[in-house]
Design a protein around this motif. Sequence first.
Motif, PDB file in Angstrom:
ATOM      1  N   ILE A 131       2.623 -69.665  32.028  1.00 55.24           N
ATOM      2  CA  ILE A 131       3.730 -70.177  32.827  1.00 55.24           C
ATOM      3  C   ILE A 131       4.987 -69.466  32.327  1.00 55.24           C
ATOM      4  CG2 ILE A 131       4.984 -72.243  33.582  1.00 55.24           C
ATOM      5  CD1 ILE A 131       2.004 -72.373  34.257  1.00 55.24           C
ATOM      6  N   VAL A 152       2.440 -67.227  36.031  1.00 48.92           N
ATOM      7  CA  VAL A 152       2.543 -68.280  37.029  1.00 48.92           C
ATOM      8  C   VAL A 152       3.914 -68.934  36.902  1.00 48.92           C
ATOM      9  CG1 VAL A 152       1.565 -70.499  37.781  1.00 48.92           C
ATOM     10  CG2 VAL A 152       0.046 -68.706  36.921  1.00 48.92           C
ATOM     11  N   ARG A 183      -6.108 -71.237  28.121  1.00 44.36           N
ATOM     12  CA  ARG A 183      -6.986 -70.568  29.089  1.00 44.36           C
ATOM     13  C   ARG A 183      -6.373 -69.259  29.575  1.00 44.36           C
ATOM     14  NH1 ARG A 183     -10.637 -74.637  31.480  1.00 44.36           N
ATOM     15  NH2 ARG A 183     -10.701 -73.459  33.389  1.00 44.36           N
ATOM     16  N   MET A 236      -3.493 -68.530  30.902  1.00 47.05           N
ATOM     17  CA  MET A 236      -2.650 -68.508  32.095  1.00 47.05           C
ATOM     18  C   MET A 236      -1.237 -68.780  31.580  1.00 47.05           C
ATOM     19  SD  MET A 236      -5.128 -70.613  34.684  1.00 47.05           S
ATOM     20  CE  MET A 236      -5.474 -71.963  33.568  1.00 47.05           C
ATOM     21  N   GLN A 293      -2.496 -63.912  33.589  1.00 45.10           N
ATOM     22  CA  GLN A 293      -1.688 -63.889  34.809  1.00 45.10           C
ATOM     23  C   GLN A 293      -0.452 -64.754  34.639  1.00 45.10           C
ATOM     24  OE1 GLN A 293      -1.785 -62.680  38.172  1.00 45.10           O
ATOM     25  NE2 GLN A 293      -2.903 -61.104  37.030  1.00 45.10           N
ATOM     26  N   ALA A 316       5.316 -82.559  33.762  1.00 46.46           N
ATOM     27  CA  ALA A 316       4.039 -82.703  33.056  1.00 46.46           C
ATOM     28  C   ALA A 316       3.329 -81.353  32.957  1.00 46.46           C
ATOM     29  CB  ALA A 316       3.145 -83.717  33.760  1.00 46.46           C
ATOM     30  N   LEU A 317       3.365 -80.594  34.049  1.00 44.76           N
ATOM     31  CA  LEU A 317       2.632 -79.330  34.068  1.00 44.76           C
ATOM     32  C   LEU A 317       3.267 -78.301  33.147  1.00 44.76           C
ATOM     33  CD1 LEU A 317       1.858 -79.148  37.865  1.00 44.76           C
ATOM     34  CD2 LEU A 317       0.273 -79.705  36.025  1.00 44.76           C
ATOM     35  N   GLN A 372       4.621 -78.759  30.463  1.00 45.66           N
ATOM     36  CA  GLN A 372       4.319 -79.063  29.065  1.00 45.66           C
ATOM     37  C   GLN A 372       2.824 -79.010  28.774  1.00 45.66           C
ATOM     38  OE1 GLN A 372       6.753 -82.653  27.606  1.00 45.66           O
ATOM     39  NE2 GLN A 372       6.938 -82.733  29.820  1.00 45.66           N
ATOM     40  N   TYR A 373       2.033 -78.719  29.801  1.00 54.17           N
ATOM     41  CA  TYR A 373       0.576 -78.785  29.662  1.00 54.17           C
ATOM     42  C   TYR A 373       0.092 -77.580  28.861  1.00 54.17           C
ATOM     43  CZ  TYR A 373      -4.124 -80.108  31.258  1.00 54.17           C
ATOM     44  OH  TYR A 373      -5.436 -80.515  31.331  1.00 54.17           O
ATOM     45  N   LYS A 374      -0.417 -77.842  27.665  1.00 54.74           N
ATOM     46  CA  LYS A 374      -0.719 -76.750  26.741  1.00 54.74           C
ATOM     47  C   LYS A 374      -1.974 -75.960  27.124  1.00 54.74           C
ATOM     48  CE  LYS A 374       2.222 -78.718  23.590  1.00 54.74           C
ATOM     49  NZ  LYS A 374       2.303 -79.956  24.388  1.00 54.74           N
ATOM     50  N   ARG A 375      -2.851 -76.602  27.866  1.00 54.18           N
ATOM     51  CA  ARG A 375      -4.137 -75.968  28.120  1.00 54.18           C
ATOM     52  C   ARG A 375      -4.060 -74.704  28.957  1.00 54.18           C
ATOM     53  NH1 ARG A 375      -8.503 -78.289  26.785  1.00 54.18           N
ATOM     54  NH2 ARG A 375      -8.247 -80.206  25.598  1.00 54.18           N
ATOM     55  N   PHE A 376      -3.048 -74.619  29.790  1.00 57.34           N
ATOM     56  CA  PHE A 376      -2.909 -73.396  30.583  1.00 57.34           C
ATOM     57  C   PHE A 376      -2.884 -72.186  29.652  1.00 57.34           C
ATOM     58  CE2 PHE A 376      -0.518 -76.092  33.904  1.00 57.34           C
ATOM     59  CZ  PHE A 376      -1.670 -76.300  34.639  1.00 57.34           C
TER      60      PHE A 376
END
Lengths: 211, 211
Positions: free
Chosen positions: A113, A88, A109, A111, A86, A99-100, A102-106
């Motif tokens: 960006i 986002v 999982r 998702m 999806q 911070a978000l 650059q957040y690699k975990r999305f």
Amino acid sequence: MKQITKYVLRHDTKRLFTYRQCLIGFKRKGFDRIFSYNLGEEAGVTAEQVRKDFSVFKIKGNKKAGYKIDDLLTAIEEVFKYQLNQHVIIVGMGNIGKALVQYKRFMLRKMIIVASFDIDPTKQSKRWGIPILPLEMLDDIIKRFHVKVAIIAVPEMSAQDIVNKLIDLGIKGFLNFAPVILKTPENIVVHNINLCDELESVIYYTQKVVE
Amino acid sequence: MKQITKYVLRHDTKRLFTYRQCLIGFKRKGFDRIFSYNLGEEAGVTAEQVRKDFSVFKIKGNKKAGYKIDDLLTAIEEVFKYQLNQHVIIVGMGNIGKALVQYKRFMLRKMIIVASFDIDPTKQSKRWGIPILPLEMLDDIIKRFHVKVAIIAVPEMSAQDIVNKLIDLGIKGFLNFAPVILKTPENIVVHNINLCDELESVIYYTQKVVE
DNA sequence: TTTTAATTGTGAAATTAATCACAACTATGA
DNA sequence: TCATAGTTGTGATTAATTTCACAATTAAAA
């Protein structure tokens, strides 16, 4: 499937995310089967809770031999399958927004960006691979990537205005970091994370727990 | 007051934080009295819920004339008073840690981030007024400032080790952003925020809500 | 002063969530 | 092949949370 008109995050559903994460960890460590008490311990819940949650989602194990990790992961993916990949967007490139983005975990999982937005033109750039765009481009990006979910990381004052605009543009779900309760129509999903509240409740309980 | 040995964040307690925030907003807008349905609407809960929550904490209003905002704020502060100006540390200066160390609202809410820590010496500095220190200084800072609560923003892999160390040094409560369930003794408060889980559940419900 | 209309405060009922307890099942070893 | 020991799956129970409903209260109007 019962229709949901009001958004209520059910505990059992949320725990499935935790289970998945734990299962991936077990698999990485070389396990291929587990029992409900293994998973429960890792996920911080009781074994009964694990089994009950699986039972809600019709996920079956083998009596005596427990659960095959791959089967569990497949079953959990099945529950969530239609939501993979999806798109986002993130609105607001303050501390939290940066911070978000650059957040690699999305990405791990699944998702995605696709873009972030800020009203301040000096922040607009292409750092971190994800473009930071002016708000005028919201419409274009949302349509082009069929975006349905937005992360709100703008200041308290502008949050409601931005959200109204985004709803007009077709956004259906919000993860909101602004410390306001957003006014939205039915059918719009809003999940608030208020960092002050979270930290404050830890402090509160830390002082209440017996020594 | 009943002793708590297991940490369970009660919903009514957490809502008090929301109410306080809303009340401050009402006050800023010039109101000095409100009714339970005003506050409920602002906080996103029913009027009965508001009254019930207040009743749990023995907070009284005036039948017919509602609640005086200042009285409510005083009563809520009374519930949380002993936790004002608590010292908190942040461990891990990745994306999340950096965002939190710059987050101004903690201070507004009288929670004091006294220092942050990172294993990487290149990150150690004094930007943003709050020092970034090496882990060797944990002991000193925790003792000097009587720190009881830590924010964990280190990578998944190191989280459990850091937490074990911090518990040895006297930390009693954790706000954990690392995507692992921490293993801790009884009496240690842990509150997890898993950003992927939060975003994923918004996506999940967004797709379930009827159009 | 009395009436009225509106709101609080809170038991009771309903709903949601977690835990308990145990029958049913099954891999394993005798 | 059979007995056994160890797990699952799930009804029943208990606990937590929310909603309902209405008596008690009270500010304001008559």
